[in-house]
Scaffold this active site. Sequence first.
Site, PDB file in Angstrom:
ATOM      1  N   ASP A  74     -11.055  -7.412  21.832  1.00  0.00           N
ATOM      2  CA  ASP A  74     -10.194  -7.346  23.008  1.00  0.00           C
ATOM      3  C   ASP A  74     -10.944  -6.795  24.213  1.00  0.00           C
ATOM      4  OD1 ASP A  74      -7.663  -7.360  24.463  1.00  0.00           O
ATOM      5  OD2 ASP A  74      -7.715  -5.185  24.258  1.00  0.00           O
ATOM      6  N   CYS A 113       0.831  -1.205   0.000  1.00  0.00           N
ATOM      7  CA  CYS A 113       0.000   0.000   0.000  1.00  0.00           C
ATOM      8  C   CYS A 113       0.866   1.256   0.000  1.00  0.00           C
ATOM      9  CB  CYS A 113      -0.900   0.023   1.237  1.00  0.00           C
ATOM     10  SG  CYS A 113      -2.324  -1.073   1.127  1.00  0.00           S
ATOM     11  N   HIS A 114       0.348   2.306  -0.643  1.00  0.00           N
ATOM     12  CA  HIS A 114       1.050   3.580  -0.654  1.00  0.00           C
ATOM     13  C   HIS A 114       0.772   4.352   0.631  1.00  0.00           C
ATOM     14  CE1 HIS A 114       0.643   2.470  -4.906  1.00  0.00           C
ATOM     15  NE2 HIS A 114       1.722   3.207  -5.129  1.00  0.00           N
TER      16      HIS A 114
END
Length: 330
Positions: free
Chosen positions: A126, A76-77
């Site tokens: 979580d 990804c950029h």
Amino acid sequence: MTELTHVDGEGRARMVDVSAKAETTRIAVAAGELVTTAEVIRLVRADGMPKADVLSTARIAGIAGAKKTSELIPLCHQLALSSVKVEFGFTETSITVEATAKTRGQTGVEMEALTAVAVAGLTLHDMVKAIDPAATMNGVRLLTKDGGKRGHWTRESDPAPESGTAPNTFDTTRAAAVLVASTGGAAGTRPDTTGPVIEQWLRDRDFEVRGPLVYADADIAAGIDDARTGSPALIISTGGTGASPTDATPEATLAVLTRELPGIAEAIRTKGLEKTPHASLSRGVAGLTGRTVIVNLPGSPGGVKDGLAVLDPIIDHLLAQVAGGGMHDD
């Protein structure tokens, strides 16, 4: 045959060169849901979990995850994100997650939106695992994206779920956004007394709701663009419909309408006139932008109550007609 852009001619992974692409505004909306127990939902909604504010923690985590997407997904950029929003909803046994990512650049923000959903969902897991270790994060998927050469893309309706799996809770025919025009509300100097009323009204009718999205009067056009993200079935705005020099909601709404529904706006004014002559001052409009219904309500609690009373008996029939169904009454 469409080629995989992240693989070169020799089958090796590569980072796509986007330097030749035009810079455009890019928006992506992604969704998912944490399936858990009714007890967890009750505790989260009552802010009764042992690990502090569950939704605020998950929202911050999702935003942080979007910012770090290029570090987590290797090809990804790096993007200069202009906005990341993470919203939550509830069913009896799940917490829905929706993320909207925006930027202006040469490549899209789909992965940033998806990462925001995934990280927010894992954070929810979580936070609730002490009570429900069997909770599952399901259905992380892209809903819509805008910008670039391909323009607008919307996910087709998901197939019916298999027996025993969670249903798709982001049915776009029941998706809605609440938009508040309030300069004081956007600055944090004035409480929002109408947005939450509309939000609860929608949730009571089984809508998935984004917002309230609060924008200053001067920025209401941007607020309408924000509310239209994901092409919800319904947008209800409140405020900015009077004759004050700063009231601009009707003009901003008319700029995006493809068809007007003048009868709705007139019915809302007529209902308000039963209580106060000031209702005649409202310039609110209603209509369609594509297949999204937009209705302007006044900014007063009484005006909102009257407007919702008008919408209550017609909204399901209206949305069914706009979606291509719904019978015309004789």
